[in-house]
Design a protein around this motif. Structure first.
Motif, mmCIF file in Angstrom:
data_model
loop_
_atom_site.group_PDB
_atom_site.id
_atom_site.type_symbol
_atom_site.label_atom_id
_atom_site.label_comp_id
_atom_site.label_asym_id
_atom_site.label_seq_id
_atom_site.Cartn_x
_atom_site.Cartn_y
_atom_site.Cartn_z
ATOM 1 N N SER A 42 -18.737 -12.534 70.575
ATOM 2 C CA SER A 42 -18.193 -13.562 69.637
ATOM 3 C C SER A 42 -18.584 -15.007 69.770
ATOM 4 C CB SER A 42 -16.626 -13.641 69.665
ATOM 5 O OG SER A 42 -16.116 -13.731 71.135
ATOM 6 N N PRO A 56 -12.940 -21.086 62.282
ATOM 7 C CA PRO A 56 -12.734 -19.879 63.618
ATOM 8 C C PRO A 56 -13.360 -18.723 63.043
ATOM 9 C CG PRO A 56 -10.637 -21.175 62.986
ATOM 10 C CD PRO A 56 -11.490 -21.799 61.986
ATOM 11 N N LEU A 57 -13.654 -17.905 63.951
ATOM 12 C CA LEU A 57 -14.319 -16.477 63.830
ATOM 13 C C LEU A 57 -12.943 -15.750 63.393
ATOM 14 C CD1 LEU A 57 -17.066 -14.981 63.626
ATOM 15 C CD2 LEU A 57 -16.639 -14.455 66.052
ATOM 16 N N HIS A 58 -12.117 -16.006 64.110
ATOM 17 C CA HIS A 58 -10.895 -14.900 63.758
ATOM 18 C C HIS A 58 -10.329 -14.998 62.369
ATOM 19 C CE1 HIS A 58 -7.768 -18.004 63.792
ATOM 20 N NE2 HIS A 58 -8.403 -18.477 64.567
ATOM 21 N N SER A 59 -10.899 -15.901 61.515
ATOM 22 C CA SER A 59 -10.538 -15.988 60.005
ATOM 23 C C SER A 59 -11.130 -14.883 59.205
ATOM 24 C CB SER A 59 -10.708 -17.540 59.307
ATOM 25 O OG SER A 59 -12.170 -17.546 59.408
ATOM 26 N N THR A 60 -12.208 -14.448 59.805
ATOM 27 C CA THR A 60 -13.047 -13.199 59.190
ATOM 28 C C THR A 60 -12.945 -11.938 60.126
ATOM 29 O OG1 THR A 60 -14.805 -15.173 58.412
ATOM 30 C CG2 THR A 60 -15.503 -12.961 58.630
ATOM 31 N N VAL A 61 -13.057 -12.067 61.212
ATOM 32 C CA VAL A 61 -13.059 -10.886 62.118
ATOM 33 C C VAL A 61 -12.527 -11.063 63.465
ATOM 34 C CG1 VAL A 61 -15.205 -11.537 63.290
ATOM 35 C CG2 VAL A 61 -14.734 -9.127 63.157
ATOM 36 N N ASP A 62 -12.173 -10.125 64.078
ATOM 37 C CA ASP A 62 -11.246 -10.213 65.304
ATOM 38 C C ASP A 62 -12.204 -10.298 66.388
ATOM 39 O OD1 ASP A 62 -9.738 -9.651 67.656
ATOM 40 O OD2 ASP A 62 -8.736 -8.038 66.874
ATOM 41 N N PRO A 63 -12.303 -11.453 67.078
ATOM 42 C CA PRO A 63 -13.215 -11.691 68.132
ATOM 43 C C PRO A 63 -13.081 -10.655 69.468
ATOM 44 C CG PRO A 63 -12.264 -13.746 67.342
ATOM 45 C CD PRO A 63 -11.490 -12.692 66.866
ATOM 46 N N ASP A 64 -11.974 -10.562 69.651
ATOM 47 C CA ASP A 64 -11.661 -9.560 70.916
ATOM 48 C C ASP A 64 -12.338 -8.091 70.490
ATOM 49 O OD1 ASP A 64 -10.644 -11.545 72.503
ATOM 50 O OD2 ASP A 64 -8.700 -10.921 71.290
ATOM 51 N N ASP A 99 -16.217 -8.404 70.498
ATOM 52 C CA ASP A 99 -16.489 -8.249 71.970
ATOM 53 C C ASP A 99 -16.219 -6.944 72.543
ATOM 54 O OD1 ASP A 99 -16.858 -10.996 71.699
ATOM 55 O OD2 ASP A 99 -15.050 -11.478 72.848
ATOM 56 N N HIS A 124 -19.658 -14.997 57.215
ATOM 57 C CA HIS A 124 -18.761 -15.825 57.610
ATOM 58 C C HIS A 124 -19.588 -17.101 57.680
ATOM 59 C CE1 HIS A 124 -15.978 -17.728 60.443
ATOM 60 N NE2 HIS A 124 -16.526 -18.419 61.044
#
Length: 116
Positions: A34, A54-62, A65, A84
């Motif tokens: 991420s 924020p990346l979490h607006s598109t995909v779950d960063p955790d 990873d 994104h």
């Protein structure tokens, strides 16, 4: 780490002018996927990473990873693709990110000598 993009260490960064694609290779043990995605995207867009959505607006960063950590070193490639900030982003399980703009590449990015 051989180079840095937006302050994040990565193994390599390659710019392909013809396709407008940027390819980054990173070591998942040193850099989370991420973080490598956001750093590479910020470099592509010529902006500070904190200026991006924020990346979490598109995909779950955790989850992103974990996907790379779990799949790294297995036979074959698994990958995830998402959009994104107007860019198609593919993260491969073996630690490679490709980013392609949904728009025409800009000449000034490649004039700084990074184009291949």
């Amino acid at each position: 780490m051989d180079t840095k993009v937006a302050g994040v260490g990565v193994e390599t960064v390659e710019y392909f002018q013809e396709s407008g694609t940027v390819r980054t290779q990173f070591d998942h043990e040193k850099t989370p996927a991420s973080m490598a995605v956001i750093a590479t995207l910020a470099d592509v867009m010529g902006t500070d990473p904190v200026e991006l959505d924020p990346l979490h607006s598109t995909v779950d960063p955790d989850a992103l990873d974990a996907f790379v950590r779990v799949r790294y070193g297995t036979n074959g490639d698994s990958h995830v693709t998402f959009t994104h900030e107007g860019h198609a982003i593919t993260v491969h399980s073996y630690g490679v990110i490709t980013i392609t703009s949904e728009h025409e590449p800009t000449a000034e990015k490649y004039e700084k000598g990074a184009g291949i």
